[in-house]
Design a protein around this motif. Structure first.
Motif, PDB file in Angstrom:
ATOM      1  N   LYS A  44       0.840  -1.192   0.000  1.00  0.00           N
ATOM      2  CA  LYS A  44       0.000   0.000   0.000  1.00  0.00           C
ATOM      3  C   LYS A  44       0.873   1.238   0.000  1.00  0.00           C
ATOM      4  O   LYS A  44       2.049   1.192   0.370  1.00  0.00           O
ATOM      5  CB  LYS A  44      -0.900   0.000   1.240  1.00  0.00           C
ATOM      6  N   LEU A  45       0.261   2.361  -0.381  1.00  0.00           N
ATOM      7  CA  LEU A  45       1.007   3.615  -0.382  1.00  0.00           C
ATOM      8  C   LEU A  45       1.643   3.886   0.984  1.00  0.00           C
ATOM      9  O   LEU A  45       2.775   4.386   1.060  1.00  0.00           O
ATOM     10  CB  LEU A  45       0.088   4.775  -0.763  1.00  0.00           C
ATOM     11  N   GLU A  46       0.919   3.548   2.039  1.00  0.00           N
ATOM     12  CA  GLU A  46       1.396   3.844   3.381  1.00  0.00           C
ATOM     13  C   GLU A  46       2.518   2.919   3.850  1.00  0.00           C
ATOM     14  O   GLU A  46       3.040   3.084   4.952  1.00  0.00           O
ATOM     15  CB  GLU A  46       0.241   3.808   4.391  1.00  0.00           C
ATOM     16  N   ASP A  47       2.891   1.951   3.037  1.00  0.00           N
ATOM     17  CA  ASP A  47       4.049   1.116   3.351  1.00  0.00           C
ATOM     18  C   ASP A  47       5.360   1.774   2.919  1.00  0.00           C
ATOM     19  O   ASP A  47       6.440   1.235   3.204  1.00  0.00           O
ATOM     20  CB  ASP A  47       3.925  -0.254   2.681  1.00  0.00           C
ATOM     21  N   THR A  48       5.267   2.903   2.238  1.00  0.00           N
ATOM     22  CA  THR A  48       6.471   3.613   1.821  1.00  0.00           C
ATOM     23  C   THR A  48       7.282   4.024   3.041  1.00  0.00           C
ATOM     24  O   THR A  48       6.773   4.691   3.948  1.00  0.00           O
ATOM     25  CB  THR A  48       6.100   4.855   0.991  1.00  0.00           C
ATOM     26  N   TRP A  79      21.624  -1.721  14.073  1.00  0.00           N
ATOM     27  CA  TRP A  79      20.791  -1.414  12.914  1.00  0.00           C
ATOM     28  C   TRP A  79      21.580  -1.581  11.636  1.00  0.00           C
ATOM     29  O   TRP A  79      22.783  -1.314  11.593  1.00  0.00           O
ATOM     30  CB  TRP A  79      20.317   0.032  12.980  1.00  0.00           C
ATOM     31  N   GLY A  80      20.873  -1.955  10.588  1.00  0.00           N
ATOM     32  CA  GLY A  80      21.457  -1.868   9.270  1.00  0.00           C
ATOM     33  C   GLY A  80      21.342  -0.450   8.755  1.00  0.00           C
ATOM     34  O   GLY A  80      20.824   0.442   9.435  1.00  0.00           O
ATOM     35  N   GLN A  81      21.791  -0.258   7.507  1.00  0.00           N
ATOM     36  CA  GLN A  81      21.756   1.087   6.916  1.00  0.00           C
ATOM     37  C   GLN A  81      20.384   1.417   6.351  1.00  0.00           C
ATOM     38  O   GLN A  81      20.089   2.581   6.058  1.00  0.00           O
ATOM     39  CB  GLN A  81      22.825   1.199   5.816  1.00  0.00           C
ATOM     40  N   GLY A  82      19.547   0.404   6.208  1.00  0.00           N
ATOM     41  CA  GLY A  82      18.200   0.600   5.709  1.00  0.00           C
ATOM     42  C   GLY A  82      18.115   0.441   4.200  1.00  0.00           C
ATOM     43  O   GLY A  82      19.098   0.628   3.473  1.00  0.00           O
ATOM     44  N   THR A  83      16.921   0.105   3.742  1.00  0.00           N
ATOM     45  CA  THR A  83      16.647   0.025   2.307  1.00  0.00           C
ATOM     46  C   THR A  83      15.312   0.702   2.032  1.00  0.00           C
ATOM     47  O   THR A  83      14.337   0.487   2.763  1.00  0.00           O
ATOM     48  CB  THR A  83      16.666  -1.441   1.810  1.00  0.00           C
ATOM     49  N   GLN A  84      15.280   1.530   1.007  1.00  0.00           N
ATOM     50  CA  GLN A  84      14.096   2.339   0.711  1.00  0.00           C
ATOM     51  C   GLN A  84      13.067   1.509  -0.043  1.00  0.00           C
ATOM     52  O   GLN A  84      13.384   0.878  -1.062  1.00  0.00           O
ATOM     53  CB  GLN A  84      14.476   3.552  -0.122  1.00  0.00           C
ATOM     54  N   VAL A  85      11.838   1.543   0.439  1.00  0.00           N
ATOM     55  CA  VAL A  85      10.699   0.962  -0.266  1.00  0.00           C
ATOM     56  C   VAL A  85       9.732   2.095  -0.585  1.00  0.00           C
ATOM     57  O   VAL A  85       9.290   2.809   0.311  1.00  0.00           O
ATOM     58  CB  VAL A  85      10.001  -0.110   0.587  1.00  0.00           C
ATOM     59  N   THR A  86       9.441   2.266  -1.860  1.00  0.00           N
ATOM     60  CA  THR A  86       8.514   3.302  -2.290  1.00  0.00           C
ATOM     61  C   THR A  86       7.367   2.650  -3.040  1.00  0.00           C
ATOM     62  O   THR A  86       7.582   1.957  -4.040  1.00  0.00           O
ATOM     63  CB  THR A  86       9.211   4.323  -3.190  1.00  0.00           C
ATOM     64  N   VAL A  87       6.160   2.862  -2.531  1.00  0.00           N
ATOM     65  CA  VAL A  87       4.958   2.343  -3.168  1.00  0.00           C
ATOM     66  C   VAL A  87       4.245   3.522  -3.822  1.00  0.00           C
ATOM     67  O   VAL A  87       3.817   4.455  -3.134  1.00  0.00           O
ATOM     68  CB  VAL A  87       4.039   1.646  -2.162  1.00  0.00           C
ATOM     69  N   SER A  88       4.169   3.486  -5.134  1.00  0.00           N
ATOM     70  CA  SER A  88       3.607   4.616  -5.859  1.00  0.00           C
ATOM     71  C   SER A  88       3.087   4.149  -7.206  1.00  0.00           C
ATOM     72  O   SER A  88       3.660   3.254  -7.829  1.00  0.00           O
ATOM     73  CB  SER A  88       4.675   5.691  -6.057  1.00  0.00           C
ATOM     74  N   SER A  89       2.004   4.793  -7.647  1.00  0.00           N
ATOM     75  CA  SER A  89       1.471   4.498  -8.969  1.00  0.00           C
ATOM     76  C   SER A  89       2.043   5.473  -9.996  1.00  0.00           C
ATOM     77  O   SER A  89       1.724   5.382 -11.179  1.00  0.00           O
ATOM     78  CB  SER A  89      -0.056   4.580  -8.951  1.00  0.00           C
TER      79      SER A  89
END
Length: 116
Positions: free
Chosen positions: A87-91, A106-116
Motif C-alpha cells: 500500500k502507499l502507506e508502506d512507503t 541497525w542496518g543502513q536501511g533500504t528504501q521501499v517506495t509504493v507509488s502508482s
C-alpha cells in the motif's frame, strides 16, 4: 563487529510485492531474535515485526498482518521480509535490527517506495 546489511528495496506499484533481505555478520545469528523496523518520512521508526531465533514464532504489527511475512535462513545468516499487497502507506525505509544487552544494532536501511 556486528553488521546488518539490507537489500531488496525499490519502487513498486500499489498491490505489488517485494522481498527484502538482511545479511548478518559478526555475531551468532541463529541465537538471536531479529526485528524489521520501518521509518516513513516525518514519522517515528516503528516495529514491523519480529522472528524468534529458530524461526518458529513471529509477531507482526496489525497494519501488516496477512500481507507481510518474516522468515530467516540461519545457515545463510539472512533475515527476510516478504511484502505483498503493498500500500502507499508502506512507503518507508526498512531496517533490520537486533537488541542485545540493551544495545541496538541497525542496518543502513533500504528504501521501499509504493507509488502508482
Amino acid at each position: 563487529q556486528v553488521q546488518l546489511v539490507e537489500s531488496g528495496g525499490g519502487l513498486v506499484q500499489p498491490g505489488g510485492s517485494l522481498r527484502l533481505s538482511c545479511t548478518a555478520s559478526g555475531f551468532t545469528f541463529e541465537h538471536y531474535l531479529m526485528n524489521w523496523y520501518r521509518q516513513a518520512p516525518g514519522k517515528e521508526r516503528e516495529l514491523v515485526g519480529s522472528i524468534c531465533s529458530d524461526g518458529r514464532n513471529t509477531y507482526y504489527q496489525n497494519s501488516v498482518k496477512d500481507r507481510f511475512t518474516i522468515s530467516r535462513d540461519n545457515p545463510k545468516k539472512t533475515l527476510y521480509l516478504q511484502m505483498n499487497s503493498l500500500k502507499l502507506e508502506d512507503t518507508a525505509v526498512y531496517y533490520c535490527h537486533r537488541r542485545v544487552n540493551n544495545v541496538d544494532y541497525w542496518g543502513q536501511g533500504t528504501q521501499v517506495t509504493v507509488s502508482s
